[in-house]
Enzyme design. Structure first.
Site, PDB file in Angstrom:
ATOM      1  N   GLY A  84       0.976  -1.206  -0.041  1.00  0.00           N
ATOM      2  CA  GLY A  84      -0.096  -0.067  -0.208  1.00  0.00           C
ATOM      3  C   GLY A  84       0.931   1.078  -0.076  1.00  0.00           C
ATOM      4  NE  ARG A  85      -2.793   5.093   1.417  1.00  0.00           N
ATOM      5  CZ  ARG A  85      -4.218   5.089   1.605  1.00  0.00           C
ATOM      6  NH1 ARG A  85      -4.971   5.889   0.962  1.00  0.00           N
ATOM      7  NH2 ARG A  85      -4.777   4.088   2.297  1.00  0.00           N
ATOM      8  CB  ILE A  86       3.119   2.706   4.665  1.00  0.00           C
ATOM      9  CG1 ILE A  86       2.247   3.664   5.409  1.00  0.00           C
ATOM     10  CG2 ILE A  86       4.550   2.297   5.410  1.00  0.00           C
ATOM     11  CD1 ILE A  86       1.603   3.195   6.359  1.00  0.00           C
ATOM     12  NE  ARG A 118      -5.552  -7.423   0.261  1.00  0.00           N
ATOM     13  CZ  ARG A 118      -6.741  -6.630   0.769  1.00  0.00           C
ATOM     14  NH1 ARG A 118      -7.560  -7.148   1.316  1.00  0.00           N
ATOM     15  NH2 ARG A 118      -6.217  -5.482   0.873  1.00  0.00           N
ATOM     16  CB  ILE A 141       6.413  -0.795  10.736  1.00  0.00           C
ATOM     17  CG1 ILE A 141       6.382  -0.935   9.181  1.00  0.00           C
ATOM     18  CG2 ILE A 141       7.863  -0.756  11.091  1.00  0.00           C
ATOM     19  CD1 ILE A 141       6.605   0.325   8.564  1.00  0.00           C
ATOM     20  CB  ALA A 142       2.122  -4.703   9.665  1.00  0.00           C
ATOM     21  NE  ARG A 143      -2.898  -1.825  14.035  1.00  0.00           N
ATOM     22  CZ  ARG A 143      -2.673  -0.739  13.542  1.00  0.00           C
ATOM     23  NH1 ARG A 143      -1.279  -0.651  13.506  1.00  0.00           N
ATOM     24  NH2 ARG A 143      -3.371   0.251  13.414  1.00  0.00           N
ATOM     25  CD  GLU A 201       0.935  -2.802  19.478  1.00  0.00           C
ATOM     26  OE1 GLU A 201       1.869  -3.156  19.168  1.00  0.00           O
ATOM     27  OE2 GLU A 201       0.610  -1.802  19.563  1.00  0.00           O
ATOM     28  CG  HIS A 222       2.206   0.736  17.711  1.00  0.00           C
ATOM     29  ND1 HIS A 222       0.926  -0.087  17.898  1.00  0.00           N
ATOM     30  CD2 HIS A 222       1.926   1.497  16.638  1.00  0.00           C
ATOM     31  CE1 HIS A 222       0.278   0.094  16.864  1.00  0.00           C
ATOM     32  NE2 HIS A 222       0.902   0.950  15.985  1.00  0.00           N
ATOM     33  CB  ILE A 223       7.166   5.135  18.128  1.00  0.00           C
ATOM     34  CG1 ILE A 223       8.430   4.223  17.894  1.00  0.00           C
ATOM     35  CG2 ILE A 223       7.080   5.234  19.657  1.00  0.00           C
ATOM     36  CD1 ILE A 223       9.843   5.100  18.357  1.00  0.00           C
TER      37      ILE A 223
END
Ligand code: DGY
Length: 327
Positions: free
Chosen positions: A156-158, A179, A238-240, A269, A287-288
């Protein structure tokens, strides 16, 4: 006429509260107290809107108990705290905060990649512990970033922002798995080529995860996937939390089946799997990835714009379930 009522679930910029107060009766949690679900539901009574930060769960049980609620505005691009189907069924709009954090988060993904590959925190801990007494040819040798192969899962964008940094700034060969495949122009802009997940895991020197969390992406990386990676490879999440099986990762790191990992997000978390805290070859941050002052202000501003737009004019800028708006 009475103003609509809005609950702000977590502490936020005072300017955000002031702006909301121009339009709404606001109850806020500026003490950042940890509310139980029952307390959250009690405070939502009579509220038409809620400002959430991505960690407050909005599900069918809560929506059943809060019949006045019309909009939940997340100050986060991710919205896995929303049960979107339940919200849609209840006629409640959910909004997220995309775009405003893309470049900042891509910067951080790259920072974590570099810190991991070059063992920045591990070597700093060594120095701070007073263990550095002499130079050695092999001290904290890491792996190169420039010229290596960057594998991005989730384009995606990131993901695209990280690809551009890698390809244009560091001369990396970029492969990605998503996907759906990007169109040819976007692939050219990112200098990225599509790969199967298996091929990516087998060939990338640095694997970066930027996929949204869902039941389908749960444990995208587990023991089987880690076994495909090169022993010299690094993994960046860095996703989830939940995209990686943290227990399997801690074991792979301990056994040096991959070289290192950089994690900004964790399963469950703010708790962190205890085994991750005891392996040296992992960089851990709380998570920063989107945490710069201008970006956090922009995220709060977009969540506020969504509340104001929807509750005063029936228009939301970035709805995640837009069908609710046209009913
Ligand atoms: C997001 O926007 O989803 C981030 O993870 C929150 O900081």
């Amino acid at each position: 006429m009475n103003k609509p009522q809005v609950l702000v679930a977590r502490a936020i910029f005072p300017e955000t509260i002031a702006r909301l107060e121009e339009h709404f009766e606001v109850e806020s949690n500026q003490d950042d107290a940890a509310w139980s679900k029952a307390e959250f539901i009690a405070r939502l009574q009579g509220k038409q809107g809620v400002f959430t930060t991505g960690s407050e769960r909005i599900d069918g049980e809560l929506l059943d108990a809060c019949p006045d609620l019309k909009i939940c505005a997340n100050m986060a691009v991710g919205y896995n705290n929303f049960d979107v189907d339940a919200m849609t069924a209840h006629g409640v709009v959910g909004t997220n905060a995309p775009d405003v954090l893309t470049e900042t988060t891509a910067d951080f993904g790259f920072a974590l990649l570099m810190a991991t590959a070059r063992r920045v925190t591990e070597s700093e801990h060594y120095l701070r512990a007073g263990k550095w007494t002499k130079w050695a040819y092999d001290m904290f040798s890491g792996s190169d970033v420039h010229g290596s192969t960057l594998g991005i899962i989730g384009m995606g964008r990131i993901g695209q922002g990280i690809a551009k940094r890698g390809a244009h700034g560091f001369g990396m060969k970029v492969i990605y798995h998503n996907r759906s495949r990007l169109d040819a122009q976007l692939e050219a802009d990112c200098k990225a080529s599509y790969a199967s997940k298996e091929e990516l895991l087998k060939t990338a020197d640095h694997v970066v995860l930027v996929v949204p969390y869902s039941a389908a992406s749960h444990h995208t990386i587990g023991a089987a996937e880690l076994a495909l990676m090169k022993p010299t490879a690094t993994l960046i999440n860095i996703a989830r939390g939940g995209i990686v099986d943290d227990a399997a990762l801690a074991l792979a790191l301990r056994e040096r089946r991959i070289a290192a990992a950089g994690l900004d997000v964790f399963e469950g978390e703010p708790k962190v799997h205890p085994d991750l805290l005891t392996v040296p070859n992992v960089v851990l941050t709380p998570h920063i990835a989107s945490a710069t002052v201008p970006t956090r202000r922009a995220m709060a501003g977009l969540a506020t714009d969504n509340l104001v737009g929807f509750l005063t004019q029936g228009k939301a800028l970035t709805p995640v379930n837009p069908a609710v708006l046209t009913r």
